[in-house]
Design a protein around this motif. Structure first.
Motif, short mmCIF file in Angstrom:
data_model
loop_
_atom_site.label_atom_id
_atom_site.label_comp_id
_atom_site.label_asym_id
_atom_site.label_seq_id
_atom_site.Cartn_x
_atom_site.Cartn_y
_atom_site.Cartn_z
N ALA A 71 0.84 -1.21 0.00
CA ALA A 71 0.00 0.00 0.00
C ALA A 71 0.87 1.25 0.00
O ALA A 71 0.48 2.29 -0.52
CB ALA A 71 -0.92 0.01 1.21
N ALA A 72 2.06 1.14 0.57
CA ALA A 72 2.96 2.30 0.60
C ALA A 72 3.93 2.24 -0.59
O ALA A 72 4.92 2.97 -0.62
CB ALA A 72 3.71 2.36 1.92
N GLY A 73 3.66 1.37 -1.55
CA GLY A 73 4.31 1.49 -2.86
C GLY A 73 5.50 0.62 -3.17
O GLY A 73 6.24 0.94 -4.09
N VAL A 199 -1.44 4.16 -4.20
CA VAL A 199 -0.44 4.23 -3.16
C VAL A 199 -0.84 5.26 -2.10
O VAL A 199 -1.54 6.23 -2.40
CB VAL A 199 0.96 4.55 -3.78
N LEU A 200 -0.45 5.00 -0.85
CA LEU A 200 -0.67 5.96 0.23
C LEU A 200 0.24 7.15 -0.02
O LEU A 200 1.46 7.00 -0.03
CB LEU A 200 -0.32 5.33 1.57
N ASP A 201 -0.37 8.32 -0.26
CA ASP A 201 0.43 9.46 -0.69
C ASP A 201 -0.08 10.71 0.01
O ASP A 201 -1.26 11.07 -0.15
CB ASP A 201 0.30 9.57 -2.22
N VAL A 202 0.80 11.36 0.75
CA VAL A 202 0.35 12.55 1.51
C VAL A 202 -0.06 13.69 0.58
O VAL A 202 -0.82 14.57 0.99
CB VAL A 202 1.42 13.04 2.52
N PRO A 205 -4.19 12.54 -0.80
CA PRO A 205 -4.74 11.66 0.25
C PRO A 205 -6.07 11.04 -0.14
O PRO A 205 -6.91 11.70 -0.76
CB PRO A 205 -4.93 12.63 1.42
#
Ligand SMILES: Cc1ncc(C[n+]2csc(CCOP(=O)(O)OP(=O)(O)O)c2C)c(N)n1
Ligand code: SF4
Ligand SMILES: [Mg+2]
Lengths: 395, 297
Positions: A71-73, A199-202, A205
């Motif tokens: 999930a974080a790429g 992907v989890l991306d700040v 979001p």
């Protein structure tokens, strides 16, 4: 230059994870999987493999960490067997539902109680409906090749689902065989770096896998089913491309052996499929027109291939290393279901089911020849005399 | 020093979220976002926050969220942290945000593993002292005597002291907080952000629905929890225990209000006998004696 090494399927699985440039490994030991994760630990600590190895405290956490990592790429890998896989069950659904292309080596082992460390498919087949692709391997080369192929298949945007690459414990896991390992550059060329589907991306979001009401949930399930359907074509394509590049083809969805004019087609998976090739050759010499369909992809199930085979075959015999309690062997069920349309057109083949090798009981090519001859006899008579046969069962 | 004035105006907990009115957890979430800003990734298991974040296709949190199965927050966070490291991303803080059930009960193993591995993240347990999502069943964090739907005549065991369990892991930072003292909470969050390794913050999160008090009393109830000593604000930094104001002024038993003042405002304690209340008072006093020892050593 490609090199040939002689090693066990478990070590080969570790080589494959390294060759796939896996970035995060999270794993927990269980017999007979242990030597996969020990080898990876060795690779990581010696600097041969550039990955983070999370030594989690359970398989449930191993899969949850893989979900977090993908999930974080990054590309993630794990391996397990039997009770470890069962403990993951909840997170297997979560990984597939989250559409994360995790690849896991499953070193098949029979489920307890009673305890067994020997192989059958009761572990992975219990996970049939979790939304994971399932591949079954017949030898160590296929373990290597299928792990590499699985990343390419799963990461394809038309698929985005996780996959299990299954191999039978001990029969393969602890048996050394020669395996050709292609050049790293060639593998890199075949399998480019992971490009996540999401992907989890700040900076962008969004909330992943929140609460979904009945108004929407069904569509998410439908998309998984579509992805499974899409994957059939991609599995064939990837196997073909891999074969062209590296010289090995394993048959795509189904490894078909001498099926062209076969009247009786044996259907099985894994090493029983390797063994069955010898049986087919022997039976052919005796004049029996027998072929083999070794199912490589159990999910998605290649029903179309069986429909095609049924154009010529008069009978199918499933040899299953697992039983669905209260019903029958898995392949037996799936073939019958796949061939249902022929039932309607009025031209159905005969289908028989044998349960063999459960809990690691040895199944030799001689056994498979006997199973084939029994089936042939029924085919001649036009009648299945026993619906389910437990092969070599003690009285 | 943190002051209310210097907090960012941006809201990352968006309006219209479906939290119950007066929810202490929603207040804590708002403070969390204000304290840490938007460069965070949240990992949330099944809990009230699954609901508060809003059902698909709406999202009430303006930060990336990974929802995960109930018991796996610590493990999923380990995966996220490892991936960010692989990708060379250094300016993003990973937050595990879970309820008391997901922390002290079913999620304890994964959290303990993550802490033992020194996973670089902040784990926050917001403790409403029951399983809120599923309708207020008892948890290991439910206090003695409290009514829950699975302890209809009151729980017979005391609350598990989770912050001390986490401190026993030897992690660099453990703290407690409560939304009634927002500046203390914000300071702790910001401090945790600067520390490498596993940081654990346990918030007592008053829940009007489960605790049965009017929804405009959340802050007041929280203050009483602290003033009576039912909840203590402290930090354990590199093993060193320190009470924070106002708890630091309450070491002497005489300074603490009787627990009865906290209990009597909540419907969940309505059925308590005098003996039950004495037992709770005894437990609070004993807990504080323990804090005294922790300060002196
Ligand atoms: C394995 C598993 N068991 C049970 C549940 C049902 N469940 C979902 S949330 C929850 C309670 C959550 O309680 P807590 O962690 O205290 O968070 P809160 O809801 O109070 O915010 C339970 C029991 C679940 N989702 N998964
Ligand atoms: S039940 Fe309690 S904790 Fe959950 S959302 Fe409502 S007020 Fe908040
Ligand atoms: Mg709770």
């Amino acid at each position: 230059m490609a090199k040939v090494i002689i090693d066990t399927a478990n070590h080969i699985a570790a080589y494959a994870a390294k060759a796939a440039r896996v970035q995060v490994v999270a794993a927990y030991p269980i017999t007979p999987q242990t030597t996969v994760v020990e080898k990876i630990a060795e690779f990581v600590e010696s600097g041969e493999m550039d990955a983070d190895y999370i030594r989690v405290e359970s398989e449930h956490s191993a899969m949850a960490a893989c979900v977090g990592a993908e999930a974080a790429g990054v590309r993630a890998f794990t391996a397990t067997s039997a009770h470890g896989l069962a403990l993951m069950h909840e997170v297997l659904h979560w990984a597939a539902g989250s559409r994360l292309p995790i690849v896991m080596a499953v070193i098949n082992r029979a489920m307890g109680a009673p305890w067994s460390i020997w192989p059958d498919y009761s572990d992975s087949l219990s996970q049939r409906d979790t939304g994971w692709l399932q591949f079954y391997c017949a030898d160590n080369q296929e373990v290597f090749d299928t792990i590499i192929q699985a990343y390419k298949i799963c990461e394809d945007k038309r698929v985005l689902l996780p996959a299990m690459v299954c191999s039978e414990g001990f029969i393969l896991s602890h048996t050394a065989m020669p395996v050709k390992i292609p050049d790293q550059e060639e593998i890199d060329d075949f399998l480019p770096p992971y490009e996540p589907g999401w992907v989890l991306d700040v900076d962008n979001p969004f909330s992943h896998a929140p609460l979904v009401s009945p108004e929407w949930y069904m569509e998410f399930r439908y998309m998984i089913q579509q992805a499974m359907e899409n994957s059939k074509k991609i599995i064939e394509e990837v196997d073909k491309e891999y074969g062209e590049r590296f010289g090995f083809r394993h048959g795509g969805l189904v490894d078909r052996y001498r099926c062209e004019d076969a009247e009786l087609v044996l259907v099985t998976m894994g090493t029983m499929g390797a063994e069955a090739k010898i049986s087919v050759d022997n039976l052919r010499q005796e004049g029996y027109k027998v072929g083999l369909a070794r199912v490589r992809a159990f999910r998605p199930f290649p029903k179309e291939v069986f429909r095609e085979l049924a154009e010529t075959a008069r009978m199918f015999t499933a040899i299953d290393r697992h039983v669905s309690f209260g019903f029958e062997g898995f392949l037996f069920s799936e073939i019958k279901a796949s061939l249902y349309p022929r039932q309607i057109t009025g031209d159905p083949p005969l289908i028989s089911g044998f349960l063999a090798g459960i809990g690691g009981r040895d199944v030799t090519f001689r056994d498979i020849e006997k199973i084939a001859k029994k089936s042939w006899n029924w085919m001649e008579k036009g009648k299945i005399e026993k619906e389910i046969v437990w092969w070599k069962l003690r009285d | 020093m943190v002051t209310i004035k210097e907090l960012p105006k941006e809201e990352y907990l968006l309006k219209g979220n479906p939290a119950c009115a007066g929810c202490g957890s929603a207040i804590s979430l708002r403070l969390l976002f204000k304290a840490l800003g938007s460069r965070i990734i949240m990992i949330v298991p099944a809990c009230c926050t699954t609901v508060i974040q809003g059902p698909y296709p709406y999202a009430a949190f303006n930060v990336p969220m990974l929802n995960i199965v109930f018991e796996a927050t610590g493990a999923a966070a380990s995966g996220v942290v490892a991936a960010l490291k692989r990708r060379g991303i250094k300016d993003v803080t990973v937050i595990g945000w879970a309820g008391d059930g997901g922390t002290v009960d079913i999620g304890l193993q994964a959290l303990s593993g993550a802490a033992e591995r020194g996973t670089d993240f902040i784990y926050i347990c917001y403790d409403n002292e029951a399983y809120g999502n599923t309708g207020m069943q008892r948890s290991g964090a439910t206090p003695f005597g409290a009514w829950t739907t699975t302890t209809p005549t009151g729980k017979r065991e005391h609350k598990k002291n989770m912050p001390l369990i986490m401190a026993a892991h030897g992690i660099p930072y453990v703290a407690t907080a409560i939304p009634s003292y927002p500046l203390d909470f914000i300071r702790k969050l910001r401090k945790a952000k600067e520390i490498k390794g596993t940081k654990y913050i346990h918030i007592l999160s008053p829940c009007p629905v489960g605790w049965r008090f009017p929804h405009n009393k959340t802050i007041e109830i929280g203050r009483l929890a602290v003033q009576t000593g039912m909840w203590a604000l402290f930090e354990i930094e590199n093993g060193k225990f320190k009470l924070n104001p106002p708890s630091s002024g309450l070491l002497n038993k005489e300074k603490r209000k009787p627990v009865r003042e906290y209990l009597k405002l909540q419907g969940r304690f309505r059925h308590l006998t005098d003996q039950d209340i004495m037992e709770i008072q005894r437990w609070v006093d004993e807990t504080w004696e323990n804090y005294k020892k922790m300060i002196s050593c």
